[in-house]
Design a protein around this motif. Structure first.
Motif, PDB file in Angstrom:
ATOM      1  N   PHE A  37       0.837  -1.032  -0.048  1.00  0.00           N
ATOM      2  CA  PHE A  37      -0.193   0.028  -0.096  1.00  0.00           C
ATOM      3  C   PHE A  37       0.838   1.153  -0.061  1.00  0.00           C
ATOM      4  N   ARG A  38       0.203   2.459  -0.557  1.00  0.00           N
ATOM      5  CA  ARG A  38       1.125   3.640  -0.299  1.00  0.00           C
ATOM      6  C   ARG A  38       0.097   4.718   0.175  1.00  0.00           C
ATOM      7  N   GLN A  39       0.790   5.633   0.813  1.00  0.00           N
ATOM      8  CA  GLN A  39       0.064   6.733   1.207  1.00  0.00           C
ATOM      9  C   GLN A  39       0.884   8.107   0.891  1.00  0.00           C
ATOM     10  N   ALA A  40       0.310   9.062   0.245  1.00  0.00           N
ATOM     11  CA  ALA A  40       1.005  10.112   0.104  1.00  0.00           C
ATOM     12  C   ALA A  40       0.264  11.199   0.929  1.00  0.00           C
ATOM     13  N   GLU A  46      -3.773   3.656  -0.062  1.00  0.00           N
ATOM     14  CA  GLU A  46      -4.341   3.038  -1.284  1.00  0.00           C
ATOM     15  C   GLU A  46      -3.422   1.590  -1.750  1.00  0.00           C
ATOM     16  N   GLY A  47      -4.029   0.393  -2.066  1.00  0.00           N
ATOM     17  CA  GLY A  47      -3.495  -0.635  -2.420  1.00  0.00           C
ATOM     18  C   GLY A  47      -2.745  -0.405  -3.686  1.00  0.00           C
ATOM     19  N   VAL A  48      -1.598  -0.867  -3.852  1.00  0.00           N
ATOM     20  CA  VAL A  48      -0.674  -0.906  -5.144  1.00  0.00           C
ATOM     21  C   VAL A  48      -0.567  -2.134  -5.679  1.00  0.00           C
ATOM     22  N   SER A  49      -0.216  -3.241  -5.043  1.00  0.00           N
ATOM     23  CA  SER A  49      -0.165  -4.542  -5.794  1.00  0.00           C
ATOM     24  C   SER A  49      -0.086  -5.551  -4.668  1.00  0.00           C
ATOM     25  N   CYS A  50      -0.327  -6.607  -5.068  1.00  0.00           N
ATOM     26  CA  CYS A  50      -0.575  -7.678  -4.245  1.00  0.00           C
ATOM     27  C   CYS A  50      -0.173  -9.138  -4.769  1.00  0.00           C
ATOM     28  N   ILE A  51       0.332 -10.122  -3.800  1.00  0.00           N
ATOM     29  CA  ILE A  51       0.608 -11.330  -4.483  1.00  0.00           C
ATOM     30  C   ILE A  51       0.002 -12.399  -3.364  1.00  0.00           C
ATOM     31  N   SER A  52      -0.464 -13.578  -3.821  1.00  0.00           N
ATOM     32  CA  SER A  52      -0.682 -14.572  -2.791  1.00  0.00           C
ATOM     33  C   SER A  52      -0.523 -15.925  -3.636  1.00  0.00           C
ATOM     34  N   ASP A  53      -0.766 -17.181  -2.960  1.00  0.00           N
ATOM     35  CA  ASP A  53      -0.525 -18.331  -3.675  1.00  0.00           C
ATOM     36  C   ASP A  53      -2.064 -18.879  -3.996  1.00  0.00           C
ATOM     37  N   SER A  54      -2.837 -18.013  -3.691  1.00  0.00           N
ATOM     38  CA  SER A  54      -4.510 -18.494  -4.151  1.00  0.00           C
ATOM     39  C   SER A  54      -5.142 -18.043  -5.101  1.00  0.00           C
ATOM     40  N   VAL A  55      -6.300 -18.356  -5.608  1.00  0.00           N
ATOM     41  CA  VAL A  55      -6.838 -17.724  -6.781  1.00  0.00           C
ATOM     42  C   VAL A  55      -6.803 -16.315  -6.630  1.00  0.00           C
ATOM     43  N   ARG A  56      -7.026 -15.729  -7.758  1.00  0.00           N
ATOM     44  CA  ARG A  56      -6.965 -14.170  -7.709  1.00  0.00           C
ATOM     45  C   ARG A  56      -5.762 -13.779  -6.795  1.00  0.00           C
ATOM     46  N   GLY A  57      -4.345 -14.340  -7.222  1.00  0.00           N
ATOM     47  CA  GLY A  57      -3.372 -14.116  -6.380  1.00  0.00           C
ATOM     48  C   GLY A  57      -2.417 -13.148  -6.975  1.00  0.00           C
ATOM     49  N   LEU A  58      -3.013 -12.363  -7.854  1.00  0.00           N
ATOM     50  CA  LEU A  58      -1.800 -11.178  -8.173  1.00  0.00           C
ATOM     51  C   LEU A  58      -2.839 -10.052  -8.678  1.00  0.00           C
ATOM     52  N   TYR A  59      -2.427  -8.771  -8.171  1.00  0.00           N
ATOM     53  CA  TYR A  59      -3.322  -7.694  -8.360  1.00  0.00           C
ATOM     54  C   TYR A  59      -2.266  -6.591  -8.482  1.00  0.00           C
ATOM     55  N   TYR A  60      -2.605  -5.668  -9.598  1.00  0.00           N
ATOM     56  CA  TYR A  60      -1.820  -4.286  -9.879  1.00  0.00           C
ATOM     57  C   TYR A  60      -3.103  -3.162  -9.994  1.00  0.00           C
TER      58      TYR A  60
END
Length: 134
Positions: A37-40, A46-60
């Motif tokens: 996450f980042r905060q200005a 706000e969320g920036v990116s995420c990773i996990s070993d599950s379904v829907r396991g990558l986000y930008y």
């Protein structure tokens, strides 16, 4: 004791690159979604990116697609955020975060994909400053 320790922030010129690292300990690393996450100043986190070993396991987040890349090394319990083509609007404190919710994103009622929310995070790092000069 749960720890998320970020490193790699700093000052960079526009167009430059940085790699943030998040070293995790004290919990079952591979069972969690790990996000950045980042905060200005004056803005919400706000969320920036995420990773996990599950379904829907990558986000930008849309504004970083094609410029940022997230990866994880389970042997080191570490997640990396590779940031390229940095812009002044990327300036913020970047936080590493871990959620027991195993997936990185959800589909809203409007049919849009959104990343995990800050309220869905169970552990936070202390943050690392990223400053991009124009």
């Amino acid at each position: 004791e749960v720890q998320l320790v970020e490193s790699g922030g700093g000052l960079v010129q526009a167009g430059g690159s940085l790699r943030l690292s998040c070293a995790a300990s004290g919990f079952a690393f591979d069972d969690y979604a790990i996000g950045w996450f980042r905060q200005a100043p004056g803005k919400e986190r706000e969320g920036v990116s995420c990773i996990s070993d599950s379904v829907r396991g990558l986000y930008y987040e849309d504004s970083v697609k094609g410029r940022f890349s997230i990866s994880k090394d389970s042997s080191k319990n570490t997640v990396y955020l590779h940031m390229n083509s940095l812009k002044p609007e990327d300036t913020a404190v970047y936080y590493c975060a871990a959620s027991r919710i195993p997936y990185c994103s959800a589909i809203t009622a409007a049919g849009r994909e959104r990343m995990l929310l800050p309220a869905e995070i169970h552990y936070w790092g202390q943050g690392t400053q990223v400053t991009v000069s124009s």
